[in-house]
Enzyme design. Structure first.
Site, PDB file in Angstrom:
ATOM      1  N   SER A 223       6.978   2.704  13.569  1.00  0.00           N
ATOM      2  CA  SER A 223       5.559   2.543  13.889  1.00  0.00           C
ATOM      3  C   SER A 223       5.178   3.234  15.189  1.00  0.00           C
ATOM      4  CB  SER A 223       5.222   1.054  14.004  1.00  0.00           C
ATOM      5  OG  SER A 223       3.903   0.870  14.496  1.00  0.00           O
TER       6      SER A 223
ATOM      7  N   ALA B 243       4.266 -11.233  -0.411  1.00  0.00           N
ATOM      8  CA  ALA B 243       3.595 -11.958   0.671  1.00  0.00           C
ATOM      9  C   ALA B 243       2.353 -11.182   1.110  1.00  0.00           C
ATOM     10  CB  ALA B 243       4.542 -12.145   1.854  1.00  0.00           C
TER      11      ALA B 243
ATOM     12  N   ASN C 275      -1.397   5.067  11.807  1.00  0.00           N
ATOM     13  CA  ASN C 275      -2.648   4.657  11.159  1.00  0.00           C
ATOM     14  C   ASN C 275      -2.831   5.272   9.773  1.00  0.00           C
ATOM     15  OD1 ASN C 275      -3.170   4.644  14.323  1.00  0.00           O
ATOM     16  ND2 ASN C 275      -4.433   3.053  13.370  1.00  0.00           N
TER      17      ASN C 275
ATOM     18  N   TYR D  12       4.724  -7.310  17.364  1.00  0.00           N
ATOM     19  CA  TYR D  12       4.934  -6.349  16.277  1.00  0.00           C
ATOM     20  C   TYR D  12       5.606  -5.085  16.805  1.00  0.00           C
ATOM     21  CZ  TYR D  12       3.967  -2.849  12.694  1.00  0.00           C
ATOM     22  OH  TYR D  12       4.106  -1.848  11.770  1.00  0.00           O
TER      23      TYR D  12
ATOM     24  N   PHE E 228       0.823  -1.209   0.000  1.00  0.00           N
ATOM     25  CA  PHE E 228       0.000   0.000   0.000  1.00  0.00           C
ATOM     26  C   PHE E 228       0.861   1.265   0.000  1.00  0.00           C
ATOM     27  CE2 PHE E 228      -1.882   2.723   3.579  1.00  0.00           C
ATOM     28  CZ  PHE E 228      -2.413   3.669   2.710  1.00  0.00           C
ATOM     29  N   ILE E 229       1.723   1.415   0.997  1.00  0.00           N
ATOM     30  CA  ILE E 229       2.537   2.618   1.088  1.00  0.00           C
ATOM     31  C   ILE E 229       3.634   2.608   0.033  1.00  0.00           C
ATOM     32  CG2 ILE E 229       4.128   3.936   2.556  1.00  0.00           C
ATOM     33  CD1 ILE E 229       2.482   3.038   4.978  1.00  0.00           C
TER      34      ILE E 229
ATOM     35  N   ASP F  84      -4.410  -3.863  21.606  1.00  0.00           N
ATOM     36  CA  ASP F  84      -4.774  -2.533  21.121  1.00  0.00           C
ATOM     37  C   ASP F  84      -4.445  -1.455  22.155  1.00  0.00           C
ATOM     38  OD1 ASP F  84      -5.580  -2.788  18.555  1.00  0.00           O
ATOM     39  OD2 ASP F  84      -7.732  -2.647  18.945  1.00  0.00           O
TER      40      ASP F  84
ATOM     41  N   ASP G  74      13.177 -11.519  -1.254  1.00  0.00           N
ATOM     42  CA  ASP G  74      12.741 -11.543   0.141  1.00  0.00           C
ATOM     43  C   ASP G  74      13.805 -10.879   1.003  1.00  0.00           C
ATOM     44  OD1 ASP G  74      12.027 -12.364   2.802  1.00  0.00           O
ATOM     45  OD2 ASP G  74      10.933 -14.076   1.957  1.00  0.00           O
ATOM     46  N   ILE G  75      13.412  -9.933   1.853  1.00  0.00           N
ATOM     47  CA  ILE G  75      14.402  -9.258   2.699  1.00  0.00           C
ATOM     48  C   ILE G  75      15.030 -10.213   3.721  1.00  0.00           C
ATOM     49  CG2 ILE G  75      13.442  -6.949   2.405  1.00  0.00           C
ATOM     50  CD1 ILE G  75      12.148  -7.241   5.201  1.00  0.00           C
TER      51      ILE G  75
END
Length: 332
Positions: free
Chosen positions: A131, A45, A184, A155, A22-23, A293, A67-68
Site C-alpha cells: 500500500s 467479510a 488509490n 492500517y 474489487f481487485i 489522511d 479465512d486467512i
C-alpha cells in the site's frame, strides 16, 4: 483487461486471495480469460459474491470459502497452485483507526499464515498487495520505493509489516516475493456502499442519486488515482518476470500523475452529466479533514518501468470514463 499480449502462460494455476473483492475479482476474470486455472480464497467479510458470479460459471474456477486468519484454510488454498496473488486484507485507514485489533489480525497474522502456507506448498512466487500508505509522513514527492516515513495509521503499519515479513521469507526460506504498493485504485466492481467506501464509487453513487458529495477538507488534497487495468498489468508482470533483480522487492503501482479532489469531482460531474444533465448542477460540500489522511500522494513508477516493463495505459480521464460507464450500466 486482455493479458494475452503480455504472453502469460495459460497453463499456470493461480490462487487469488480476497478473490471476491474489487481487485481480486478483476484479477480473476483477466486470468480466466487468459485460460488460467484460478482458485479463490475469501470469507466475504468485505468481498461480494456478485463480483464472482461470472467466474463461478467457468470450469477453471474454484471457490474456497475460508479465512486467512485460519492457517489450515491457507494451506488448503495453496495446495497445488503455481502462484499466489495475495489481495486479501481489511482495507481503509478509518476502519483501522476504529478497530486496529481486527485490522492487525487480518493484515498481519493472516499475511503471515499465507506466507507460511505458500512456503510449505512450494509455490513459485508470492505477489502481494502492499500500500502507498506505507509512505506515511514522508515529505518526498514523488514517492520513491526506498524512501518512506513513519506510518500514520494502524492500517499503514500492517501493510509495512507485510513488506518486512515478505523480505524475511525471501531471505530465510527462498520464497520469491514481490510487493505492489497500490495507489488509490479505482474501477469497475468497486463497492460504492458502506462507511468505508472509496471516494470515487461513493461520489459516483451520490451524484447519480442527485446528492451532494462531501469532500474531506478544501479539496486540495491530491492522489495518484490508478485504474484497475493498470493494476492487473502490474500483477501479471510481477508473475511473469524472469529478471532476478526484479524479485524480492516492492513497486509502486500507479499512473504517475496526481489529481486533487476538486478536479476529480469536476471530472465525475462532466462524465455523469452526459447521462443525466442535472448532475452538472449538483453542489459539492466541504467537510472536516479526515484523521490519518496524507495530504498528497504521487508515485514514481520508474522502478516498475525499468525492472518489470510496466507501461500503464490508463490515465485518470480514460480510467474515470470507463468506470463511470460501468457504474451507470450496473447501478442505475
Amino acid at each position: 483487461m486482455d493479458i494475452k499480449n503480455l504472453n502469460f502462460s495459460p497453463n499456470a494455476h493461480i490462487l487469488v486471495t480476497g478473490g471476491g473483492g474489487f481487485i481480486g475479482s478483476n484479477l480473476s476474470e483477466a486470468l480466466l480469460k487468459n485460460g488460467n486455472k484460478v482458485r479463490c480464497l475469501d470469507n466475504f467479510a468485505t468481498g461480494r459474491r456478485e463480483n464472482i458470479e461470472a467466474c463461478l460459471k467457468n470450469e477453471n474456477y474454484t471457490l474456497i470459502e475460508g479465512d486467512i486468519r485460519n492457517l489450515e484454510d491457507c494451506k488448503k488454498a495453496c495446495e497445488g497452485v503455481d502462484y499466489v496473488l495475495h489481495q486479501a486484507a481489511l482495507g481503509s485507514v478509518p476502519r483501522s483507526i476504529n478497530d486496529p485489533i481486527t485490522s492487525n489480525a487480518v493484515n498481519v497474522s493472516g499475511f503471515l499464515n499465507m506466507l507460511v502456507a505458500a512456503r510449505d506448498a512450494k509455490v513459485k512466487r508470492f505477489v502481494y498487495a502492499a500500500s502507498s500508505s506505507t509512505y506515511g509522513d514522508s515529505k518526498s514527492m514523488p514517492k520513491v520505493e526506498d524512501i518512506i516515513g513513519k506510518p500514520l495509521s494502524p492500517y499503514a503499519i500492517t501493510k509495512y509489516v507485510n513488506e518486512l515479513y515478505a523480505d524475511v521469507f525471501s531471505k530465510t526460506y527462498g520464497l520469491e516475493t514481490i510487493g505492489l504498493r497500490y495507489f488509490n485504485v479505482f474501477g469497475r466492481k468497486q463497492d460504492p456502499n458502506g462507511a468505508y467506501a472509496a471516494v470515487i464509487p461513493k461520489f459516483v453513487m451520490q451524484l447519480m442519486q442527485h446528492e451532494s458529495p462531501v469532500i474531506n477538507g478544501d479539496g486540495s488534497y491530491s492522489r495518484d488515482f490508478t485504474y484497475i487495468d493498470n493494476v492487473i498489468e502490474m500483477n501479471v508482470r510481477a508473475l511473469l518476470t524472469q529478471n532476478k533483480e526484479a524479485l524480492n522487492t516492492v513497486y509502486n503501482v500507479a499512473y504517475g500523475e496526481r489529481t486533487d479532489l476538486n478536479e476529480l469531482t469536476a471530472l465525475l460531474k462532466e462524465y455523469l452529466s452526459a447521462y443525466d444533465a442535472a448532475i452538472a448542477n449538483i453542489a459539492i460540500v466541504n467537510g472536516p479533514e479526515r484523521q490519518g489522511d496524507v495530504p498528497h500522494s504521487l508515485a514514481s513508477i520508474e522502478k516498475a518501468k525499468n525492472l518489470l516493463g510496466y507501461n500503464p495505459s490508463y490515465d485518470i480521464k480514460k480510467g474515470l470514463k470507463e468506470a463511470v460507464d460501468w457504474y451507470w450500466e450496473h447501478l442505475k
